[in-house]
Structures are given as structure tokens and as C-alpha cells.
Design a protein around this motif. Structure first.
Motif, PDB file in Angstrom:
ATOM      1  N   LEU A  32      24.463  71.082  28.537  1.00 13.80           N
ATOM      2  CA  LEU A  32      23.010  71.234  28.485  1.00 13.80           C
ATOM      3  C   LEU A  32      22.400  70.103  27.657  1.00 13.80           C
ATOM      4  CD1 LEU A  32      22.666  75.072  27.789  1.00 13.80           C
ATOM      5  CD2 LEU A  32      21.925  73.890  29.865  1.00 13.80           C
ATOM      6  N   ALA A  33      23.009  69.825  26.501  1.00 11.87           N
ATOM      7  CA  ALA A  33      22.504  68.776  25.611  1.00 11.87           C
ATOM      8  C   ALA A  33      22.619  67.396  26.253  1.00 11.87           C
ATOM      9  CB  ALA A  33      23.256  68.808  24.277  1.00 11.87           C
ATOM     10  N   VAL A  34      23.739  67.137  26.910  1.00 10.94           N
ATOM     11  CA  VAL A  34      23.956  65.834  27.563  1.00 10.94           C
ATOM     12  C   VAL A  34      22.916  65.599  28.651  1.00 10.94           C
ATOM     13  CG1 VAL A  34      25.519  64.566  29.112  1.00 10.94           C
ATOM     14  CG2 VAL A  34      26.408  65.617  27.028  1.00 10.94           C
ATOM     15  N   THR A  35      22.762  66.571  29.538  1.00  9.41           N
ATOM     16  CA  THR A  35      21.846  66.380  30.669  1.00  9.41           C
ATOM     17  C   THR A  35      20.392  66.374  30.220  1.00  9.41           C
ATOM     18  OG1 THR A  35      21.873  68.742  31.197  1.00  9.41           O
ATOM     19  CG2 THR A  35      23.445  67.317  32.369  1.00  9.41           C
ATOM     20  N   HIS A  36      20.107  67.022  29.104  1.00  7.77           N
ATOM     21  CA  HIS A  36      18.732  67.060  28.603  1.00  7.77           C
ATOM     22  C   HIS A  36      18.381  65.805  27.802  1.00  7.77           C
ATOM     23  CE1 HIS A  36      15.017  69.112  27.521  1.00  7.77           C
ATOM     24  NE2 HIS A  36      15.168  68.616  26.319  1.00  7.77           N
ATOM     25  N   SER A  37      19.352  65.282  27.060  1.00 10.87           N
ATOM     26  CA  SER A  37      19.079  64.217  26.092  1.00 10.87           C
ATOM     27  C   SER A  37      19.326  62.802  26.598  1.00 10.87           C
ATOM     28  CB  SER A  37      19.951  64.425  24.839  1.00 10.87           C
ATOM     29  OG  SER A  37      19.753  65.708  24.313  1.00 10.87           O
ATOM     30  N   LEU A  38      20.166  62.655  27.586  1.00 14.04           N
ATOM     31  CA  LEU A  38      20.569  61.318  28.005  1.00 14.04           C
ATOM     32  C   LEU A  38      20.020  60.976  29.388  1.00 14.04           C
ATOM     33  CD1 LEU A  38      24.330  61.421  26.944  1.00 14.04           C
ATOM     34  CD2 LEU A  38      22.427  60.349  25.726  1.00 14.04           C
ATOM     35  N   PRO A  39      19.858  59.681  29.655  1.00 15.00           N
ATOM     36  CA  PRO A  39      19.490  59.280  31.019  1.00 15.00           C
ATOM     37  C   PRO A  39      20.644  59.593  31.978  1.00 15.00           C
ATOM     38  CG  PRO A  39      19.773  57.349  29.596  1.00 15.00           C
ATOM     39  CD  PRO A  39      19.962  58.561  28.741  1.00 15.00           C
ATOM     40  N   ILE A  40      20.316  59.805  33.224  1.00 17.59           N
ATOM     41  CA  ILE A  40      21.308  60.211  34.231  1.00 17.59           C
ATOM     42  C   ILE A  40      22.523  59.294  34.246  1.00 17.59           C
ATOM     43  CG2 ILE A  40      21.675  60.540  36.711  1.00 17.59           C
ATOM     44  CD1 ILE A  40      18.648  61.220  36.867  1.00 17.59           C
ATOM     45  N   LYS A  41      22.313  58.007  34.135  1.00 17.23           N
ATOM     46  CA  LYS A  41      23.440  57.065  34.245  1.00 17.23           C
ATOM     47  C   LYS A  41      24.450  57.207  33.098  1.00 17.23           C
ATOM     48  CE  LYS A  41      20.905  53.246  32.145  1.00 17.23           C
ATOM     49  NZ  LYS A  41      20.376  51.923  32.335  1.00 17.23           N
ATOM     50  N   PRO A  56      31.190  68.171  39.210  1.00 20.17           N
ATOM     51  CA  PRO A  56      30.462  67.396  40.226  1.00 20.17           C
ATOM     52  C   PRO A  56      28.962  67.309  39.923  1.00 20.17           C
ATOM     53  CG  PRO A  56      31.923  68.985  41.259  1.00 20.17           C
ATOM     54  CD  PRO A  56      31.916  69.291  39.795  1.00 20.17           C
ATOM     55  N   PRO A  57      28.303  66.300  40.477  1.00 21.05           N
ATOM     56  CA  PRO A  57      26.879  66.075  40.191  1.00 21.05           C
ATOM     57  C   PRO A  57      25.963  67.271  40.448  1.00 21.05           C
ATOM     58  CG  PRO A  57      27.794  64.174  41.283  1.00 21.05           C
ATOM     59  CD  PRO A  57      28.864  65.229  41.302  1.00 21.05           C
ATOM     60  N   LEU A  58      26.217  68.057  41.472  1.00 17.64           N
ATOM     61  CA  LEU A  58      25.353  69.205  41.725  1.00 17.64           C
ATOM     62  C   LEU A  58      25.356  70.157  40.531  1.00 17.64           C
ATOM     63  CD1 LEU A  58      23.466  70.677  43.679  1.00 17.64           C
ATOM     64  CD2 LEU A  58      25.469  71.837  44.614  1.00 17.64           C
ATOM     65  N   PHE A  59      26.512  70.326  39.916  1.00 14.18           N
ATOM     66  CA  PHE A  59      26.589  71.199  38.748  1.00 14.18           C
ATOM     67  C   PHE A  59      25.893  70.560  37.552  1.00 14.18           C
ATOM     68  CE2 PHE A  59      28.325  73.745  35.349  1.00 14.18           C
ATOM     69  CZ  PHE A  59      28.267  75.013  35.905  1.00 14.18           C
ATOM     70  N   ALA A  60      25.980  69.246  37.426  1.00 13.09           N
ATOM     71  CA  ALA A  60      25.272  68.553  36.346  1.00 13.09           C
ATOM     72  C   ALA A  60      23.763  68.772  36.492  1.00 13.09           C
ATOM     73  CB  ALA A  60      25.607  67.066  36.359  1.00 13.09           C
ATOM     74  N   LEU A  65      18.649  71.545  34.982  1.00 12.81           N
ATOM     75  CA  LEU A  65      17.578  72.527  35.207  1.00 12.81           C
ATOM     76  C   LEU A  65      17.594  73.606  34.120  1.00 12.81           C
ATOM     77  CD1 LEU A  65      17.711  72.928  39.084  1.00 12.81           C
ATOM     78  CD2 LEU A  65      15.973  71.732  37.733  1.00 12.81           C
ATOM     79  N   LEU A  66      18.782  74.093  33.786  1.00 15.80           N
ATOM     80  CA  LEU A  66      18.883  75.092  32.720  1.00 15.80           C
ATOM     81  C   LEU A  66      18.386  74.533  31.389  1.00 15.80           C
ATOM     82  CD1 LEU A  66      22.363  76.803  33.279  1.00 15.80           C
ATOM     83  CD2 LEU A  66      20.099  77.780  33.680  1.00 15.80           C
ATOM     84  N   SER A  67      18.604  73.238  31.163  1.00 13.16           N
ATOM     85  CA  SER A  67      18.203  72.639  29.886  1.00 13.16           C
ATOM     86  C   SER A  67      16.688  72.639  29.688  1.00 13.16           C
ATOM     87  CB  SER A  67      18.753  71.211  29.768  1.00 13.16           C
ATOM     88  OG  SER A  67      17.981  70.292  30.524  1.00 13.16           O
ATOM     89  N   MET A 149      28.018  82.507  40.747  1.00 11.92           N
ATOM     90  CA  MET A 149      27.035  81.717  41.487  1.00 11.92           C
ATOM     91  C   MET A 149      27.725  80.895  42.580  1.00 11.92           C
ATOM     92  SD  MET A 149      24.512  78.682  40.140  1.00 11.92           S
ATOM     93  CE  MET A 149      25.872  77.639  39.657  1.00 11.92           C
ATOM     94  N   LEU A 150      28.843  80.288  42.242  1.00 16.82           N
ATOM     95  CA  LEU A 150      29.556  79.451  43.207  1.00 16.82           C
ATOM     96  C   LEU A 150      30.163  80.295  44.330  1.00 16.82           C
ATOM     97  CD1 LEU A 150      31.204  77.004  40.654  1.00 16.82           C
ATOM     98  CD2 LEU A 150      29.155  76.636  42.032  1.00 16.82           C
ATOM     99  N   TYR A 151      30.717  81.460  43.976  1.00 13.73           N
ATOM    100  CA  TYR A 151      31.216  82.373  45.009  1.00 13.73           C
ATOM    101  C   TYR A 151      30.061  82.854  45.893  1.00 13.73           C
ATOM    102  CZ  TYR A 151      35.942  82.770  43.089  1.00 13.73           C
ATOM    103  OH  TYR A 151      37.216  82.520  42.659  1.00 13.73           O
ATOM    104  N   GLY A 152      28.908  83.051  45.292  1.00 11.24           N
ATOM    105  CA  GLY A 152      27.738  83.459  46.058  1.00 11.24           C
ATOM    106  C   GLY A 152      27.375  82.437  47.115  1.00 11.24           C
ATOM    107  N   ILE A 153      27.400  81.169  46.735  1.00 10.55           N
ATOM    108  CA  ILE A 153      27.121  80.094  47.700  1.00 10.55           C
ATOM    109  C   ILE A 153      28.158  80.116  48.823  1.00 10.55           C
ATOM    110  CG2 ILE A 153      27.028  77.576  47.994  1.00 10.55           C
ATOM    111  CD1 ILE A 153      25.846  77.502  45.093  1.00 10.55           C
ATOM    112  N   LEU A 154      29.420  80.341  48.463  1.00 11.77           N
ATOM    113  CA  LEU A 154      30.482  80.443  49.463  1.00 11.77           C
ATOM    114  C   LEU A 154      30.237  81.629  50.405  1.00 11.77           C
ATOM    115  CD1 LEU A 154      33.285  79.629  50.599  1.00 11.77           C
ATOM    116  CD2 LEU A 154      34.274  81.173  48.880  1.00 11.77           C
TER     117      LEU A 154
END
Length: 169
Positions: A32-41, A56-60, A65-67, A149-154
């Protein structure tokens, strides 16, 4: 039936909020902290914590979004340099995020059961077995994961395949 079982299992999950949690709790807090605080790259290259972003990126993007909801509970959980940070509000946020995303699993169960030929086993037994899955509850709500959530998508994907093929009897 599915709504009732979902509500009952959600109540059990709410009771598990103060339960033990593993290092995966800190892993997800750090993501959460990484995706919220840092640029995507820099998401996949940050080494502030030993818990680097390795999903994988979709989970990132899911963590990103959660952040944006996390600060309403505790903005300190998003501080990248607070390793092993925890607070009651952080625990509450992360546990609720798993419980709420489990609604995707419930939707998948509903769609799969609806796509199958009607019988009491598929209308009653199957939803209860899937939604009250002790292994999934222990892994997601005690160990701390988002497998539901992932099983739900499946399951949603399987339900649509069953509907399109129309060949299940």
C-alpha cells in the motif's frame, strides 16, 4: 440462500478482525505504501523494505486503489519508511478490505451456481461448501491474503463459460 450464507460467514470474518496475523499483513501494508508513495516506474524496484512488490501489475493497481481509501483509517500506514507498522485502524482497514473484496467471491459462487442445472445440491449444498470454506477463511482472514477475490474472478469466468457453452447438463 447465497446472501444468507454470505452474511453469516461475513459475521464470522468480522469476529476474526483482532485475530493473529502473519507477515503477509506487513507485506500488504508495505505494498500500500509503495503504490501510494512512489511513481509507477519505481513500484517494482523499491528496496526500502524486504517485502518488495512482486505480484503482477493488476494486483499492484488493486493495492494502489486501496491506498486511496487507507488514509481514512490511518494515514501512517502509507509511510514507506515505517517498517512493521501496525495500529488498530490499520488492522481494521486491512481486514475489512479482505471482507469487502470477498463479495466478488460471493458473486462468483452465485453466478456459477446459477449457471449449473438446478438441484438442491447446487442450490443449497454447493453455495454453503464454497462460501463457508474454512481453508479460505483461515488463509485470507487469519494469515491475510486476497484469495477469495481472485477465486471470485475465476468463478465468474467459469460461470460465463458455462453460460456461453450451454453444454453443461
Amino acid at each position: 440462500m447465497i446472501a444468507t450464507v454470505t452474511i453469516l460467514t461475513s459475521c464470522v470474518k468480522l469476529l476474526l478482525i483482532p485475530a493473529y496475523y502473519s507477515t503477509d499483513f506487513e507485506v500488504h501494508r508495505n505494498w500500500l505504501a509503495v503504490t501510494h508513495s512512489l511513481p509507477i516506474k519505481k513500484w517494482y524496484f523499491d528496496e526500502t523494505s524486504p517485502w518488495t512488490l512482486d505480484y503482477p501489475p493488476l494486483f499492484a493497481w488493486f493495492e494502489y486503489l486501496l491506498s486511496h481509501v487507507a488514509p481514512f483509517f490511518d494515514k501512517n500506514m502509507l509511510d514507506l519508511h515505517r517498517l512493521n507498522y501496525t495500529s488498530d485502524n490499520t488492522v481494521l482497514f486491512q481486514r475489512l478490505s479482505v471482507i469487502i473484496t470477498d463479495l466478488i467471491y460471493s458473486l462468483g459462487v452465485y453466478l456459477c451456481c446459477s449457471a449449473l442445472k438446478k438441484s438442491w445440491k447446487k442450490d443449497v449444498v454447493l453455495p454453503i461448501l464454497l462460501l463457508a470454506n474454512c481453508g479460505l477463511i483461515m488463509v485470507d482472514h487469519i494469515h491475510f491474503q486476497y484469495n477469495g477475490m481472485l477465486y471470485g474472478i475465476l468463478l465468474i469466468s467459469i460461470a460465463y463459460m458455462l453460460q456461453v457453452s450451454g453444454s453443461y447438463s
